[in-house]
Design an enzyme around this catalytic site. Structure first.
Site, PDB file in Angstrom:
ATOM      1  N   LYS A 121      -8.900   9.140  -0.075  1.00  0.00           N
ATOM      2  CA  LYS A 121      -8.088   7.913  -0.017  1.00  0.00           C
ATOM      3  C   LYS A 121      -8.646   6.984   1.052  1.00  0.00           C
ATOM      4  CE  LYS A 121      -3.273   6.386   0.482  1.00  0.00           C
ATOM      5  NZ  LYS A 121      -1.888   6.801   0.778  1.00  0.00           N
ATOM      6  N   SER A 152       1.507   5.471  -2.571  1.00  0.00           N
ATOM      7  CA  SER A 152       0.366   4.606  -2.365  1.00  0.00           C
ATOM      8  C   SER A 152      -0.964   5.288  -2.671  1.00  0.00           C
ATOM      9  CB  SER A 152       0.351   4.112  -0.918  1.00  0.00           C
ATOM     10  OG  SER A 152       0.210   5.215  -0.034  1.00  0.00           O
ATOM     11  N   SER A 192       3.925   9.193  -0.730  1.00  0.00           N
ATOM     12  CA  SER A 192       2.677   8.688  -1.315  1.00  0.00           C
ATOM     13  C   SER A 192       1.694   9.718  -1.839  1.00  0.00           C
ATOM     14  CB  SER A 192       1.955   7.800  -0.315  1.00  0.00           C
ATOM     15  OG  SER A 192       2.582   6.553  -0.300  1.00  0.00           O
TER      16      SER A 192
HETATM   17  N1  GLN Z   1       6.601   4.137  -1.082  1.00  0.00           N
HETATM   18  C1  GLN Z   1       6.798   4.322   0.316  1.00  0.00           C
HETATM   19  C2  GLN Z   1       6.542   3.037   1.051  1.00  0.00           C
HETATM   20  O1  GLN Z   1       6.259   2.084   0.423  1.00  0.00           O
HETATM   21  C3  GLN Z   1       5.934   5.427   0.832  1.00  0.00           C
HETATM   22  C4  GLN Z   1       4.543   5.058   1.133  1.00  0.00           C
HETATM   23  C5  GLN Z   1       3.750   6.197   1.711  1.00  0.00           C
HETATM   24  O2  GLN Z   1       4.163   7.355   1.625  1.00  0.00           O
HETATM   25  N2  GLN Z   1       2.624   5.870   2.322  1.00  0.00           N
HETATM   26  O3  GLN Z   1       6.625   2.957   2.231  1.00  0.00           O
END
Ligand code: GLN
Length: 481
Positions: free
Chosen positions: A79, A154, A178
């Site tokens: 990532k 994400s 994420s």
């Molecule tokens: N969807 C969550 C956010 O937008 C989690 C994102 C993540 O885990 N990096 O913050």
């Protein structure tokens, strides 16, 4: 070589047994990426020079008759929030568009030491902020199962790359879901370890008290192999735990009979899609048929999880992202006449809309006069959420929930409505707030053939039980079982 369903052990043995060289295997993955990725968008940057160097080293080991390390010759995706020496790391943001880190993230260097081959950097929401990958500054990712839908976020690029056979495994990061949510949307496995289990050194920070690094894989065993490789103390991260790392792979085969599995009513109520509920209920029955004891539990503070998470995460983000000022890293606005104009324009031009929204929300929650009402209150509720889990884990060994309230949604469906996007994180943010480990594994699909994810949560530092339950379920529903 057939890249479909290729696991770590299968890839490594193929190289070890000279059925394919690590170099050819990497080339085959690049061919697959060239063919499929224009449609999917899982990768942002390909690191072919480094991959071929790494593969060449593995081929030399084989030609000298030596034994390959545990991930020897295995092509992986990383990532783009994880720093890679000499390979551009953008965190999905324009502000880091040209950033080439001087060193590797600890998790990445441990994978290299274990013989992995780095195919490239996978797409993600900007600074890992999002649930659909639509916040990437570069391009969205499409769900390999249905390209009109999001892959989740994400770590959407990591999940899509694994699901579409463009990497054997990939690393992701999880701050509020994420790793688990995109794994669920793409029909693969995603493991978030306990906070402190895996060093965060070299992870571009979003919310430091919530950030975790973990694997996205095709099988539970592969998740165990990657975790065993990247876990363990690191003096470069003061929050990394100095605890022994169990042999997660050996622990997988321990029986699950007699384990107590908690089911919380708060995770099966309002807002849960019917098909997801049926699939999760069927999975619970399957675990019961394997000899687990199902126990009803309550996690009463779940209803406060979304506001709590979106206050703590944005507050920490507003502070972490202060470092992107045009002076030290990446992008700098041109022709500014004063220093403050340079700061302002760099941040205005460099950050996308969602990141700006988070910085503003977080700055507001931390500002004098509002700090007690928002940030301090959220920290207190965070403790209550963690205590809910402590209480539950005094009665059960693991907790099973849906990973997400629905299967993958359409691109654009929630893009204009941040609140709807935030609310869909309800089942994943709680584990990040409590710091406990969780995995998402496939548990069937909807009538539209969209994957459904089952989440299994465990006690602090008890990834072994989480993986064991996940493995038992996976084996029980495998087509050959
Ligand atoms: N969807 C969550 C956010 O937008 C989690 C994102 C993540 O885990 N990096 O913050």
């Amino acid at each position: 070589m057939n890249l479909n369903s290729l696991t770590i052990d299968a890839a490594r043995s193929a190289v070890q047994d000279r059925k394919v060289t690590a170099t050819t295997l990497a080339e085959e993955f690049y061919t697959e990426i060239q063919k499929d990725d224009p449609r999917i968008g899982a990768y942002l940057i390909l690191s072919k020079d480094r991959a071929l160097e790494q593969a060449g080293r593995m081929d030399q080991l084989v030609s000298r008759g030596e034994k390959l390390p545990p991930l020897g010759g295995v092509p992986i995706g990383i990532k783009d929030v994880l720093t890679t020496r000499g390979v551009r790391t953008t965190a999905g943001s324009k502000i880091l568009g040209n950033y080439i880190p001087p060193c590797d993230c600890t998790a990445v260097s441990r994978l290299e030491a274990a013989g992995a081959v780095f195919l490239g950097k996978t797409n993600c929401d900007e600074f890992a902020m999002g649930s659909s990958n639509e916040n990437s500054a570069w391009h969205p990712v499409r769900n390999p199962r249905d390209p009109s839908r999001v892959p989740g976020g994400s770590s959407g690029g990591s999940a899509a790359a694994v699901a579409a056979d463009m990497a054997v495994v990939a690393l992701g990061s999880d701050t509020g879901g994420s790793i688990r949510q995109p794994a669920s949307f793409c029909g693969v496995v995603g493991l978030m370890p306990t906070y402190g289990r895996v060093s965060r050194y070299g992870l571009v920070a979003f919310a430091s008290s919530l950030d975790h690094i973990g694997p996205i894989t095709k099988t539970v065993k592969d998740a165990a192999i990657v975790l065993r490789t990247i876990a363990g103390h690191d003096s470069m991260d003061s929050t990394s735990a100095d605890l022994p790392v169990p042999d997660y792979v050996a622990e997988l085969e321990k029986p699950v009979q007699g384990l107590k599995i908690g089911v919380a009513k708060e995770y099966l109520g309002e807002g849960l899609d019917r098909e997801v509920r049926y699939a999760v209920e069927a999975a619970i029955q399957k675990l019961e048929s394997l000899g687990c004891k199902i126990v009803e539990i309550s996690l009463p503070h779940t209803k406060y999880a979304i506001p709590t998470y979106y206050i703590v995460a944005t507050a920490e983000a507003s502070s972490n992202l202060a470092r992107f000022d045009g002076v030290r890293y990446g992008y700098r606005a041109r022709d500014a006449r004063t220093l403050s104009e340079m700061y302002r324009r760099t941040r205005d031009e460099g950050f996308g809309a969602e990141v700006k929204r988070r910085i503003m929300l977080g700055t507001y929650a931390l500002s004098a006069g509002y700090y007690d009402a928002y940030y301090l209150k959220a920290q207190k509720v965070r403790t209550l959420i963690a205590r809910d889990f402590e209480e539950a884990f005094s009665k059960v060994d693991a907790i099973v929930t849906p990973t997400c309230p629905t299967a993958a949604f359409k691109l654009g469906e929630k893009a204009e409505n941040p609140l709807a996007m935030y609310l869909a994180d309800i089942y994943t943010v709680t584990a990040d707030l409590a710091g406990i480990p969780g995995i998402s594994i496939p548990c069937g699909q909807t009538r539209e053939n969209l994957p459904i994810g089952l989440q299994i949560l465990g006690r602090h530092f008890d990834e072994a039980t989480v993986l064991r339950v996940a493995h038992a379920y996976e084996q029980a529903v495998a087509p050959s079982a």
